[in-house]
Design an enzyme around this catalytic site. Structure first.
Site: not given
Length: 714
Positions: A375, A101
């Site tokens: 598919s 941070e």
């Protein structure tokens, strides 16, 4: 006369003086006004602590509404906070937060000039406040006293508060306050509560791997929660570990050991009766809000959030997903297989329904699960073929072919001779699809998939999707149900992509509109090609692999079943609604023969029948000038698959005269060179596919699929 003439310049000088004085006065007034306004703004900004009214204002729960103004739920959180002193927080956890941070935490005085300059540059480039460059001290100031809104005034307040905090507290005191203040999701504030929530232990007992994972969560508490999304949490953990190595808090050996340490998560409390209505959708919306406005704003500021959800459709989706089979219960107490359903209005992008699982956990598979599409990815290949000048009646031979050691086979294990593109797509034939991808080139289907909304494609690196296996849905990462639904929405919306929208409007407790989102559109596919592929996919429902999804009104779609039955899909749409249904095991186990044309198609039909019951019957609109020849040659066995039939050529000649995007001479002479108006390729985006002549072949030898049982892709 001489004296008279000499007076003229003097008069001009006097005239100039007459103009100069008022201009100077106006300029001075303007400067005073600007200075006064600036000082007033700065004075207001310096009033960093909220007033007494805000101090005594009671917390209020936020409310989430559907698109029709119906209340979905009230959002509130009971704070789970157990403060601890810094000496009980492992040094590894302290360092992990600093590395992730605020790497210069011990050097700066509350604000980091380097971070500010970086943020200013980013915000100028984005023409807004998009990056904060906040230090840990600034984050503490924001979380303790300020709202999460991204405005210049709030950033100034945050900076001055940070300077005040640094004067009053030591660095260790600031870090202790921060670690006890920060939000970790699910009502947990502070590292002690988070340690119990995620690992079932006190913070002082955390190891390096757990420290790194915990430090990565606050960036996005819902997304990086290991209880919700262990894959994302682990990736974030590895990023934190690398940051710790970079800033020399640990060595590479310790980093490698931490990455390989198995994380033991706390046992989740499973609600066997299922969750509340739209629980996954509510969690999704809540996390978006927390990321933007902060947890306190969501749980305590009484926001009114108007969303795109349609409660009637949501109820229909949850009833349909009740058809999921329950085969076994995993070690976490979650029934498997799991499933997801997401429905979108293709014209507005509004997400109308979302189910991310069975309702007894918080892992939203509709938006977080990246699964192999099988598919269901094939329509992008056929779209590339249509855009390449072919037609539904173009013939291709379903005959044996090999690429290196890989020989694709069909789902039924049979060969069907010469077939049209329409027949190949309706029956989800693998061999013709692979041949088609090889003929048009692998980049083109990937390009269209990406343009239509699939963001998870891997285009570069040693392992990527630029191979023929992708034509059968064999991808490096996979796709999410949300993105696949959004991409199919482009077919339904005549080639126009509309970004998905979940939050329509947010209003604060005083009635102020904080944000309002409108549809964002972009034409990514020609209207003609979108209609032709849609017309081909209609046959999937009427007499193809998705016949179980037929809803008795104009609709199109595609089944998808991956190797060894690990993932089963049905994705389909009407002109007004598109929905994707996914079924699979969280642990990547087998589905024991379930295909996309069975349970997913049935769930899709159940949902769509109810969801569209109040929508007027409407057919897909054929673009003007588009004709589709569905008549194959009289005898396919005697037709050369590499030679277009006469009907194709006649239609193509007619369309060429009307096609505004006709290729230039440069395109024809060198189809591999993009025109000057096309964007250059980057690591994230493929270049637009080069226009090429029908019959062009680009042979690509792919790596073998992940399983040698790809015959089950349908």
């Amino acid at each position: 006369m001489k004296n008279s003439n000499s007076d003229v310049p003097n008069k001009r000088k006097d005239s100039k003086k007459g103009y100069t004085k008022p201009i100077a006065i106006i300029l001075i007034v303007f400067i005073v006004m600007i200075t006064g306004a600036g000082l007033g703004f700065l004075t207001a900004s310096l009033n960093t602590k909220p007033g007494l009214t805000n101090d005594i204002r009671p917390p209020a729960s936020s409310q989430i509404y559907d698109i029709n103004g119906n209340l979905i739920t009230t959002v509130h959180s009971v704070e789970n906070r157990v403060p601890v002193t810094l000496n009980k927080v492992p040094k590894n956890l302290q360092n992990a937060f600093i590395a992730a941070e605020d790497a210069r935490f011990y050097q700066h005085m509350g604000i980091d000039p380097r971070g500010i300059l970086r943020a200013v540059w980013s915000n100028i480039m984005d023409r807004g406040v998009s990056e904060g460059g906040s230090t840990i001290t600034q984050q503490l100031a924001k979380n303790a006293y300020l709202s999460q809104e991204r405005t210049l005034q709030r950033k100034i307040q945050e900076a001055f508060l940070a300077l005040q905090i640094e004067r009053q507290y030591t660095k260790n005191e600031i870090l202790e306050l921060y670690l006890n203040q920060i939000y970790f999701g699910q009502g947990a504030y502070g590292v002690q509560a988070a340690a119990h929530l995620y690992f079932g232990k006190n913070v002082e007992d955390l190891n390096l791997a757990e420290c790194a994972m915990l430090a990565g969560i606050p960036k996005s508490p819902n997304y990086y929660s290991p209880l919700n999304n262990l894959k994302a949490a682990t990736e974030r953990q590895n990023t934190v570990i690398e940051q710790m190595v970079k800033y020399e808090y640990i060595d590479q050996s310790s980093a490698t050991k931490a990455k390989n340490t198995k994380i033991a998560l706390a046992t989740r409390q499973v609600n066997s009766s299922g969750g509340k209505i739209a629980s996954y959708f509510v969690d999704y919306v809540t996390q978006i809000l927390i990321d933007k406005y902060g947890a306190d704003a969501v749980y305590k500021d009484g926001l009114k959030i108007y969303t795109s959800l349609d409660l009637d459709m949501q109820h229909a989706a949850e009833r349909a997903m009740g058809k999921l089979p329950a085969v076994y219960t995993d070690s976490s107490g979650i029934k498997q297989p799991q499933g997801a359903l997401v429905a979108i209005d293709p014209r507005t992008g509004h997400i109308k329904a979302m189910v991310g699982g069975r309702g007894n956990d918080q892992f939203n598979r509709a938006v977080m699960a990246e699964r192999q599409p099988g598919s269901a990815f094939k329509p992008f290949v056929y779209l590339a073929a249509i855009e390449n000048g072919m037609s539904p009646s173009t013939v291709i031979e379903d005959s044996p072919i090999s690429f290196g050691s890989w020989s694709p086979v069909n789902y039924d294990g049979k060969l069907h001779g010469k077939v049209t593109l329409r027949t190949a797509l309706e029956n989800s034939l693998n061999i013709p699809t692979v041949k088609l991808a090889n003929q048009v080139g692998v980049d083109k289907p990937l390009y269209y998939a990406q343009q239509m909304g699939i963001s998870t494609l891997v285009l570069h690196g040693s392992t990527n999707d630029r191979n023929l296996a992708m034509s059968l849905g064999g991808l490096t990462k996979g796709v999410t149900p949300l993105e696949l639904a959004s991409a199919y929405g482009v077919f339904a919306n005549n080639g126009i992509k509309v970004e998905p929208i979940v939050i329509v409007k947010i209003v604060d407790r005083n009635g102020k509109v904080l944000e309002q989102n409108n549809s964002r559109e972009k034409a990514v596919v020609s209207e003609k090609s979108a209609y032709i592929v849609t017309d081909m996919m209609r046959g999937v429902l009427t007499h193809g692999t998705g016949a179980a999804a037929n809803i008795g009104r104009p609709a199109a779609g595609k089944t998808g079943t991956t190797s060894d039955y690990k993932d089963a899909w049905f994705v389909g749409f009407t002109p007004d609604l598109v929905a994707s249904v996914w079924l699979g095991n969280d642990n990547d186990g087998y589905l024991n023969g379930i295909t996309g044309g069975s349970i997913p198609a049935q769930i899709w039909r159940s949902f769509m029948t109810e969801a569209t019951s109040k929508i007027p019957y409407r057919d897909f609109i054929r673009p003007s000038g588009v004709t589709i020849d569905n008549t194959p040659p009289e005898d396919l066995n005697k037709t050369d698959p590499n030679k277009p039939n006469d009907a194709d050529e006649k239609n193509k000649d007619k369309e060429k005269d009307k096609d505004k995007d006709k290729a230039t001479d440069k395109d024809k002479s060198d189809p591999s060179i993009p025109s000057s108006t096309e964007p250059k390729p980057t690591d994230k985006t493929l270049p637009p596919p080069p226009k090429s002549e029908k019959g062009e072949s680009q042979s690509v030898a792919p790596p073998p699929p992940k399983s040698d049982k790809d015959k089950k892709n349908n």
